[in-house]
Scaffold this active site. Structure first.
Site, PDB file in Angstrom:
ATOM      1  N   LYS A 126       0.836  -1.198   0.000  1.00  0.00           N
ATOM      2  CA  LYS A 126       0.000   0.000   0.000  1.00  0.00           C
ATOM      3  C   LYS A 126       0.878   1.259   0.000  1.00  0.00           C
ATOM      4  O   LYS A 126       2.095   1.172  -0.028  1.00  0.00           O
ATOM      5  CB  LYS A 126      -0.958  -0.029   1.186  1.00  0.00           C
ATOM      6  CG  LYS A 126      -1.853  -1.291   1.220  1.00  0.00           C
ATOM      7  CD  LYS A 126      -2.899  -1.313   0.113  1.00  0.00           C
ATOM      8  CE  LYS A 126      -3.528  -2.663  -0.178  1.00  0.00           C
ATOM      9  NZ  LYS A 126      -4.363  -3.250   0.840  1.00  0.00           N
TER      10      LYS A 126
HETATM   11  C1  LIG Z   1      -5.335  -4.299   1.245  1.00  0.00           C
HETATM   12  C2  LIG Z   1      -6.811  -4.208   1.223  1.00  0.00           C
HETATM   13  C3  LIG Z   1      -7.601  -4.636   2.294  1.00  0.00           C
HETATM   14  C4  LIG Z   1      -7.062  -5.414   3.462  1.00  0.00           C
HETATM   15  O1  LIG Z   1      -6.008  -4.854   4.093  1.00  0.00           O
HETATM   16  P1  LIG Z   1      -5.048  -5.800   4.993  1.00  0.00           P
HETATM   17  O2  LIG Z   1      -4.216  -4.789   5.714  1.00  0.00           O
HETATM   18  O3  LIG Z   1      -4.255  -6.620   4.025  1.00  0.00           O
HETATM   19  O4  LIG Z   1      -5.894  -6.606   5.884  1.00  0.00           O
HETATM   20  C5  LIG Z   1      -8.966  -4.425   2.222  1.00  0.00           C
HETATM   21  N1  LIG Z   1      -9.537  -3.843   1.170  1.00  0.00           N
HETATM   22  C6  LIG Z   1      -8.815  -3.448   0.099  1.00  0.00           C
HETATM   23  C7  LIG Z   1      -9.520  -2.805  -1.053  1.00  0.00           C
HETATM   24  C8  LIG Z   1      -7.436  -3.626   0.092  1.00  0.00           C
HETATM   25  O5  LIG Z   1      -6.735  -3.255  -0.974  1.00  0.00           O
END
Ligand SMILES: *Cc1c(COP(=O)(O)O)cnc(C)c1O
Length: 395
Positions: free
Chosen positions: A195
């Site tokens: 991210k």
């Molecule tokens: C990455 C992501 C999540 C989950 O995040 P985690 O930190 O991996 O649990 C949820 N929704 C979207 C759209 C994502 O890209």
């Protein structure tokens, strides 16, 4: 034209370029090391500091740190009191966690189709799915582009629904000049390493609702309330578990990393936008490759860069293009398989064909590498490889 690597030619680049990767510098390492030498490893002063800094960054009143983006979604759906019999509308194209959070609480995810050109939840499809049991909408800012929140808000007001923005793709984005993180009743973020910024694992919920914020702080700590006055009256050991919660705490170590990463996010978002611009420019010349449409109201912060292939002009399927790009050492990916295609959802009775735009897009989607640490050479390699491959297969 040079031979494709998949057919024995020389790849466009030597090493595999991943689709996403974190940046961690000496400042990040120094602050985490300092916390490690201190008194608190888990809940300590860094949690508040990170929450306050993040709330300020997105201009929200409250930010609540949890240990993943998935936990953030779970907490958001929990404070909306979603339970058995309640329906929550979710887009078909997203990471499964956007819908799973509804299942965690016994609610029913109802999938709405996406717009074919942005792959964002289509407000008209949302309205078409509303029943007397609908309680909320989970809006996913796919790829980093904010959804059409004006249209969603209008529907939410009309039918008395709450909106959760799954903004895991979009920190730093804005909609009509309002920052992502303030656009819905509850807004969730992930700090997974792919991210925009990372805490290793981690997540955050932002809201302007103080009651929601307080309940999410209990929820992440087993539902235990810390009313110090009550504790003093009842004896120093006393605490109460007011509702069922979980251990979703984000440790001080991770919060320290997050605080340090947050200092750099603006530059990283700017670099992501610069790379996206380069891709748009390069692919405007390539008629088999269509990047996502961007609405004038939204300013994306670009978590991923999906392209839609024009299959009618290519002599092969998406899988062949995908393998050919991997052979060129471009770490392409696909975001996402329609959520209800997964066996968990199939077993619950969801069937294929529910959301035709999502299913059609899925067959044509490829995600190109995009992360702040990409060099201009990396970007050129992606453009060269995509052009080489699609031109080879073009009819
Ligand atoms: C990455 C992501 C999540 C989950 O995040 P985690 O930190 O991996 O649990 C949820 N929704 C979207 C759209 C994502 O890209």
């Amino acid at each position: 034209m040079s031979q494709l690597a998949i057919e024995g030619g020389k790849p466009v680049r030597e090493g595999m370029l991943p689709y996403g990767r974190q940046l961690v510098d000496d400042d990040d390492i120094a602050i985490v090391t300092k916390v490690l030498r201190g008194d608190w490893l888990t809940t300590g002063p860094m949690v508040d500091k990170f929450e306050q800094a993040f709330a300020q960054y997105v201009q929200a009143e409250h930010a609540v740190a949890v240990n993943s983006g998935t936990a953030a979604l779970h907490a958001a759906i929990h404070v909306l009191d979603i339970g058995p019999g309640d329906e929550v509308i979710v887009p078909a194209i997203t990471f499964a966690a956007s819908a799973n959070c509804v299942l965690y609480l016994g609610g029913t995810p109802v999938f709405a189709d996406v717009e074919p050109d942005t792959l964002l939840i289509d407000p008209k499809q949302v309205e078409a799915q509303i029943t007397s049991r609908t309680k909320a909408i989970v809006a996913v800012d796919y790829a980093g582009q904010p959804c059409d929140y004006d249209a969603l808000r209008e529907i939410a007001v009309k039918y008395n629904l709450s909106i959760v923005a799954d903004a895991c793709h979009a920190p730093g984005g804005s909609y009509n000049d309002l920052p992502v993180g303030t656009l819905a009743d509850l807004n969730t973020f992930s700090f997974h390493p792919v991210k925009h910024m990372t805490t290793a694992e981690g997540g955050m919920i932002t809201t302007n609702n103080a009651t929601f914020a307080a309940r999410m702080r209990w929820f992440r700590n087993h539902g235990i309330t810390t009313d110090h006055r009550q504790r003093a009256e009842q004896g120093g050991w006393y605490y109460e578990m007011k509702e069922l919660g979980y251990n979703y705490r984000l440790p001080d170590l991770n919060c320290a990393l997050g605080l340090s990463q947050l200092n750099k996010i603006d530059g990283w978002v700017a670099r992501r936008r610069e790379i996206a611009e380069k891709y748009y420019h390069a692919f405007s010349q390539v008629d088999t490759v269509t990047p996502l449409a961007v609405r004038p109201s939204g300013r994306p912060s670009w978590h991923i860069f999906p392209i839609l292939l024009q299959m009618e002009n290519l002599g092969v399927d998406r899988a062949t293009i995908f393998s050919a790009l991997r052979a060129e050492n471009i770490g392409v990916n696909v975001h996402y398989i329609p959520v209800y295609w997964h066996p968990v959802y199939e077993k619950l009775g969801y069937s294929r064909g529910l959301c035709p735009n999502a299913e059609d897009a899925y067959e044509r989607l490829i995600t190109l590498p995009l992360f702040a640490g990409m060099t201009d050479q990396d970007v050129d390699d992606v453009v060269t490889a995509v052009t080489k491959v699609v031109e080879h297969y073009s009819l």
